[in-house]
Write a protein that holds these residues in place. Structure first.
Motif, PDB file in Angstrom:
ATOM      1  N   TYR A  20       0.622  -1.097  -0.167  1.00  0.00           N
ATOM      2  CA  TYR A  20      -0.088   0.125  -0.127  1.00  0.00           C
ATOM      3  C   TYR A  20       0.973   1.290  -0.007  1.00  0.00           C
ATOM      4  O   TYR A  20       1.956   1.224   0.569  1.00  0.00           O
ATOM      5  CB  TYR A  20      -0.862   0.232   1.397  1.00  0.00           C
ATOM      6  N   GLN A  80       0.523   5.399   1.338  1.00  0.00           N
ATOM      7  CA  GLN A  80      -0.523   6.229   2.144  1.00  0.00           C
ATOM      8  C   GLN A  80       0.191   7.474   2.053  1.00  0.00           C
ATOM      9  O   GLN A  80       1.137   7.919   2.508  1.00  0.00           O
ATOM     10  CB  GLN A  80      -0.677   5.867   3.743  1.00  0.00           C
ATOM     11  N   GLY A 117      -2.786  12.448   5.198  1.00  0.00           N
ATOM     12  CA  GLY A 117      -4.413  12.679   5.492  1.00  0.00           C
ATOM     13  C   GLY A 117      -5.245  11.859   4.716  1.00  0.00           C
ATOM     14  O   GLY A 117      -6.272  11.940   4.455  1.00  0.00           O
ATOM     15  N   GLU A 118      -4.743  10.580   4.179  1.00  0.00           N
ATOM     16  CA  GLU A 118      -5.427  10.099   3.365  1.00  0.00           C
ATOM     17  C   GLU A 118      -5.343   8.314   3.865  1.00  0.00           C
ATOM     18  O   GLU A 118      -4.416   8.248   4.676  1.00  0.00           O
ATOM     19  CB  GLU A 118      -4.911   9.907   1.926  1.00  0.00           C
ATOM     20  N   GLY A 119      -6.419   7.540   3.378  1.00  0.00           N
ATOM     21  CA  GLY A 119      -6.206   6.041   3.734  1.00  0.00           C
ATOM     22  C   GLY A 119      -5.164   5.453   2.979  1.00  0.00           C
ATOM     23  O   GLY A 119      -4.858   5.945   1.763  1.00  0.00           O
ATOM     24  N   PRO A 120      -4.595   4.282   3.107  1.00  0.00           N
ATOM     25  CA  PRO A 120      -3.765   3.545   2.469  1.00  0.00           C
ATOM     26  C   PRO A 120      -4.531   3.082   0.952  1.00  0.00           C
ATOM     27  O   PRO A 120      -5.645   2.888   1.014  1.00  0.00           O
ATOM     28  CB  PRO A 120      -3.466   2.375   3.023  1.00  0.00           C
ATOM     29  N   LEU A 170      -4.216   0.665  -2.189  1.00  0.00           N
ATOM     30  CA  LEU A 170      -3.764  -0.660  -2.573  1.00  0.00           C
ATOM     31  C   LEU A 170      -2.770  -0.729  -3.797  1.00  0.00           C
ATOM     32  O   LEU A 170      -3.436   0.072  -4.812  1.00  0.00           O
ATOM     33  CB  LEU A 170      -4.712  -1.804  -2.689  1.00  0.00           C
ATOM     34  N   PHE A 217       3.350   0.893   2.894  1.00  0.00           N
ATOM     35  CA  PHE A 217       3.226  -0.170   4.007  1.00  0.00           C
ATOM     36  C   PHE A 217       2.953  -1.765   3.057  1.00  0.00           C
ATOM     37  O   PHE A 217       2.454  -1.847   2.250  1.00  0.00           O
ATOM     38  CB  PHE A 217       1.901  -0.072   4.699  1.00  0.00           C
TER      39      PHE A 217
END
Lengths: 111, 115
Positions: free
Chosen positions: A35, A37, A40-43, A45, A88
């Motif tokens: 991932y 990221q 301020g954002e989500g991971p 894919l 990640f």
């Protein structure tokens, strides 16, 4: 909780350079996910891997499922400024649904 | 199609108050996860829902935390009597099984600040 060992923790690179990062686990995994990221954002894919030895590309990104099934690698070729962010890895063992996450690699690209 | 959505995107609350965080998974995804991410840290598993099975709550840090998933779709994470250490980003993810394996997609997260 349990975490994967991800390295390097952070890296500064020049624009245009290639980047490599990896994750290692004490357990044998049947799934590896990578991932990215942004602040301020989500991971998001990037690549999913399901078989030992599998090599999968997504644009300038290439990830591999290690033959031992205890590691995975992510390579970014010809880095650009928008590659900045935290990468990640996540892995999961067979028969379970819990993903274990790496501690992240913070990438900074110098123009 | 639409991705995982979460609301609110940001929440500031006072210590001791209750908060509810909402997650709308991708349509058709049977599995739903909640994670917590503290500043500069990795993701900490909180709870997992799969279809009609009993959820795995083993990651919830205390009994002040609870979650529900209604109708196999929308999920709500509730934190009662919030504490300052609850401040974090709460991420929801949904997943499905296709082809070689299962793939997990995240929402944008809810940033919780407890004053």
């Amino acid at each position: 909780g349990q975490q994967l060992n991800q390295s390097p923790q952070s890296m500064f690179i020049q624009e245009g350079e290639d980047v490599s990062m990896n994750c290692t686990s004490s357990s044998i995994f049947n799934t590896w996910l990578w991932y990215k990221q942004d602040p301020g954002e989500g991971p998001v894919l990037l690549i999913a891997l399901y078989k030992a030895g599998e090599l999968t590309s997504n644009g300038r990104l290439t990830a591999q499922f290690g033959i031992t099934r205890k590691d995975s690698f992510l390579n970014i070729s010809a880095s650009i400024p928008s590659d900045v962010g935290i990468y990640f890895c996540a892995g999961r063992t067979a028969g379970t649904y819990k993903y274990i996450f790496g501690t992240g690699t913070r990438l900074k690209v110098l123009a | 199609g639409a991705g995982v959505s979460q609301s609110p995107s940001n929440k500031v609350t006072e210590k001791g108050k209750d908060v509810e965080l909402r997650c709308d998974p991708i349509s058709g995804h049977t599995a739903l996860y909640w994670y917590r991410q503290s500043l500069g840290q990795g993701l900490e598993f909180l709870i997992y829902f799969q279809g009609n099975s009993a959820p795995d709550k083993s990651g919830l840090p205390s009994d002040r935390f609870s979650a529900e998933r209604t109708g196999g779709s929308v999920s709500t994470l509730t934190i009662q009597r919030t504490q300052q250490e609850d401040s974090a980003v709460y991420l929801c993810a949904s997943s499905y099984y296709a082809g070689g394996g299962e793939t997990q997609y995240f929402g944008p997260g809810t940033r919780l600040l407890v004053l």
